[in-house]
Design a protein around this motif. Structure first.
Motif, PDB file in Angstrom:
ATOM      1  N   PHE A  65       0.803  -1.220   0.000  1.00 36.76           N
ATOM      2  CA  PHE A  65       0.000   0.000   0.000  1.00 36.76           C
ATOM      3  C   PHE A  65       0.838   1.274   0.000  1.00 36.76           C
ATOM      4  O   PHE A  65       0.422   2.283  -0.578  1.00 36.76           O
ATOM      5  N   ILE A  66       1.989   1.266   0.640  1.00 41.07           N
ATOM      6  CA  ILE A  66       2.738   2.528   0.730  1.00 41.07           C
ATOM      7  C   ILE A  66       4.002   2.545  -0.139  1.00 41.07           C
ATOM      8  O   ILE A  66       4.654   3.579  -0.248  1.00 41.07           O
ATOM      9  N   HIS A  67       4.364   1.425  -0.747  1.00 37.35           N
ATOM     10  CA  HIS A  67       5.438   1.353  -1.750  1.00 37.35           C
ATOM     11  C   HIS A  67       6.774   1.915  -1.265  1.00 37.35           C
ATOM     12  O   HIS A  67       7.515   2.521  -2.036  1.00 37.35           O
ATOM     13  N   ASN A  68       7.065   1.726   0.004  1.00 36.83           N
ATOM     14  CA  ASN A  68       8.337   2.196   0.546  1.00 36.83           C
ATOM     15  C   ASN A  68       8.741   1.240   1.667  1.00 36.83           C
ATOM     16  O   ASN A  68       8.048   1.134   2.681  1.00 36.83           O
ATOM     17  N   TRP A  69       9.878   0.545   1.482  1.00 37.10           N
ATOM     18  CA  TRP A  69      10.280  -0.488   2.437  1.00 37.10           C
ATOM     19  C   TRP A  69      10.556   0.076   3.821  1.00 37.10           C
ATOM     20  O   TRP A  69      10.161  -0.506   4.830  1.00 37.10           O
ATOM     21  N   ILE A  70      11.241   1.209   3.891  1.00 32.16           N
ATOM     22  CA  ILE A  70      11.603   1.776   5.186  1.00 32.16           C
ATOM     23  C   ILE A  70      10.358   2.196   5.958  1.00 32.16           C
ATOM     24  O   ILE A  70      10.197   1.875   7.139  1.00 32.16           O
ATOM     25  N   LYS A  71       9.460   2.901   5.292  1.00 29.25           N
ATOM     26  CA  LYS A  71       8.227   3.329   5.959  1.00 29.25           C
ATOM     27  C   LYS A  71       7.361   2.134   6.334  1.00 29.25           C
ATOM     28  O   LYS A  71       6.742   2.108   7.404  1.00 29.25           O
ATOM     29  N   ALA A  72       7.316   1.137   5.453  1.00 30.54           N
ATOM     30  CA  ALA A  72       6.546  -0.073   5.755  1.00 30.54           C
ATOM     31  C   ALA A  72       7.120  -0.789   6.969  1.00 30.54           C
ATOM     32  O   ALA A  72       6.372  -1.290   7.826  1.00 30.54           O
ATOM     33  N   ALA A  73       8.452  -0.818   7.065  1.00 32.86           N
ATOM     34  CA  ALA A  73       9.099  -1.477   8.200  1.00 32.86           C
ATOM     35  C   ALA A  73       8.821  -0.724   9.500  1.00 32.86           C
ATOM     36  O   ALA A  73       8.517  -1.336  10.536  1.00 32.86           O
ATOM     37  N   ILE A  74       8.925   0.610   9.469  1.00 28.84           N
ATOM     38  CA  ILE A  74       8.670   1.410  10.673  1.00 28.84           C
ATOM     39  C   ILE A  74       7.223   1.267  11.112  1.00 28.84           C
ATOM     40  O   ILE A  74       6.932   1.109  12.305  1.00 28.84           O
ATOM     41  N   LEU A  75       6.308   1.281  10.163  1.00 31.69           N
ATOM     42  CA  LEU A  75       4.892   1.133  10.494  1.00 31.69           C
ATOM     43  C   LEU A  75       4.609  -0.267  11.048  1.00 31.69           C
ATOM     44  O   LEU A  75       3.792  -0.437  11.963  1.00 31.69           O
ATOM     45  N   THR A  76       5.296  -1.268  10.512  1.00 34.31           N
ATOM     46  CA  THR A  76       5.148  -2.630  11.031  1.00 34.31           C
ATOM     47  C   THR A  76       5.629  -2.715  12.475  1.00 34.31           C
ATOM     48  O   THR A  76       4.979  -3.333  13.331  1.00 34.31           O
ATOM     49  N   THR A  77       6.761  -2.097  12.751  1.00 32.18           N
ATOM     50  CA  THR A  77       7.294  -2.093  14.115  1.00 32.18           C
ATOM     51  C   THR A  77       6.347  -1.399  15.083  1.00 32.18           C
ATOM     52  O   THR A  77       6.090  -1.897  16.182  1.00 32.18           O
ATOM     53  N   VAL A  78       5.816  -0.254  14.670  1.00 33.19           N
ATOM     54  CA  VAL A  78       4.858   0.465  15.515  1.00 33.19           C
ATOM     55  C   VAL A  78       3.627  -0.400  15.773  1.00 33.19           C
ATOM     56  O   VAL A  78       3.123  -0.479  16.901  1.00 33.19           O
ATOM     57  N   SER A  79       3.139  -1.068  14.732  1.00 34.37           N
ATOM     58  CA  SER A  79       1.972  -1.946  14.878  1.00 34.37           C
ATOM     59  C   SER A  79       2.252  -3.065  15.878  1.00 34.37           C
ATOM     60  O   SER A  79       1.426  -3.368  16.741  1.00 34.37           O
ATOM     61  N   LEU A  80       3.421  -3.683  15.755  1.00 41.90           N
ATOM     62  CA  LEU A  80       3.791  -4.773  16.666  1.00 41.90           C
ATOM     63  C   LEU A  80       3.893  -4.289  18.101  1.00 41.90           C
ATOM     64  O   LEU A  80       3.457  -4.980  19.036  1.00 41.90           O
TER      65      LEU A  80
END
Length: 285
Positions: A65-80
């Motif tokens: 959805f956001i097409h950016n690995w770094i942002k996707a990773a940070i958002l995943t960490t926040v979600s976790l």
């Protein structure tokens, strides 16, 4: 300066996202550090492995959805972090304000959405934040693991004190032909006795008492705890003894909790029942 230092120490740390996987591993050691004495190393390893690979699916899903690995990773960490540590957040909030559980869920969800929008809408590459998170979780894992090792080492000073019931004679006193009754020991944690409920709050608890009585349970009329904490009380009860000197022997709260839990696991009552052929199922501490 930070970017130059981190890239010299760990080339590419700003561009590679390890923190979603490290966050799960950190959660394992955060939860189990005081219980290294209790758990089998294989169990800890499998727990680490499971939580370590947990972020894979949400990471790839968010990336779509956001097409950016770094942002996707940070958002995943926040979600976790919100998902794994919600109970810790709830406990911390309740220490400050008596906030209803339903309200807290909505507040946490709104806070998560706010942070998610900031991450997604940010014009920055967030590489520096990515590097910070990588290093932060490595340090946190080392700290929690080190605490667990210290607990394991210090356990040599008190392990014999609480293994009182571990050597109960395993000779079965009941023959296989005798039907052993199923035993339920229910402790309503922090639930005041019926007499005190009536005296202090004018609450009639007879409906619960009558229900348990009809089911064959014995309910003490003026029940009182033998300690101020659940793990202490249960350890005393299941060993038919008071661990009066345990805190002075151990001296550290986090280790004390582990010691009492181990005393429950090796309790005289449980080991005696096991010697009679009972299967013990513990749904508490």
């Amino acid at each position: 300066m930070f970017s130059r230092f981190t890239n010299r120490w760990w080339p590419g740390i700003s561009e590679k996202a390890y923190h979603p996987f490290l966050a799960g591993i950190f959660f394992v050691f955060f939860q189990l550090k005081e219980a290294f004495v209790l758990y089998d190393p294989l169990y800890v390893f499998l727990f680490v492995l499971t939580l370590g690979i947990l972020p894979i699916n949400p990471l790839f899903f968010i990336k779509i959805f956001i097409h950016n690995w770094i942002k996707a990773a940070i958002l995943t960490t926040v979600s976790l972090l919100f998902f794994l540590f919600f109970d810790n957040i709830r406990y911390g909030v309740f220490q400050i304000i008596d906030l209803p559980y339903g309200y807290l869920k909505y507040i946490v969800f709104i806070l998560f959405l706010f942070i998610a929008i900031l991450i997604i809408k940010s014009k920055s590459t967030l590489n520096r934040l990515n590097a910070y998170l990588n290093i932060l979780f490595i340090l946190l894992i080392c700290f929690e693991f080190g605490t667990g090792v210290i607990v394991k080492i210090q356990s040599k000073n008190w392990i014999d004190t609480i293994n009182l019931g571990a050597n109960i004679d395993s000779k079965k006193e009941f023959s296989n032909e005798i039907e052993r009754p199923t035993i339920y020991h229910i402790v309503l944690d922090a639930y005041t006795s019926s007499s005190q409920l009536k005296k202090e709050w004018n609450y009639d608890n007879t409906e619960l008492e009558n229900y348990l009585s009809r089911k064959g349970f014995y309910t003490p009329k003026n029940a009182q705890s033998n300690s101020t904490a659940t793990q202490m009380s249960m350890a005393n009860c299941l060993n038919m003894n008071y661990f009066k000197n345990l805190d002075s022997i151990i001296g550290i709260d986090i280790v004390s909790t582990t010691a009492y839990r181990l005393a429950i696991k090796n309790g005289k009552v449980l080991n005696k029942l096991s010697s009679y052929g009972y299967e013990i199922i513990n749904l508490s501490v």
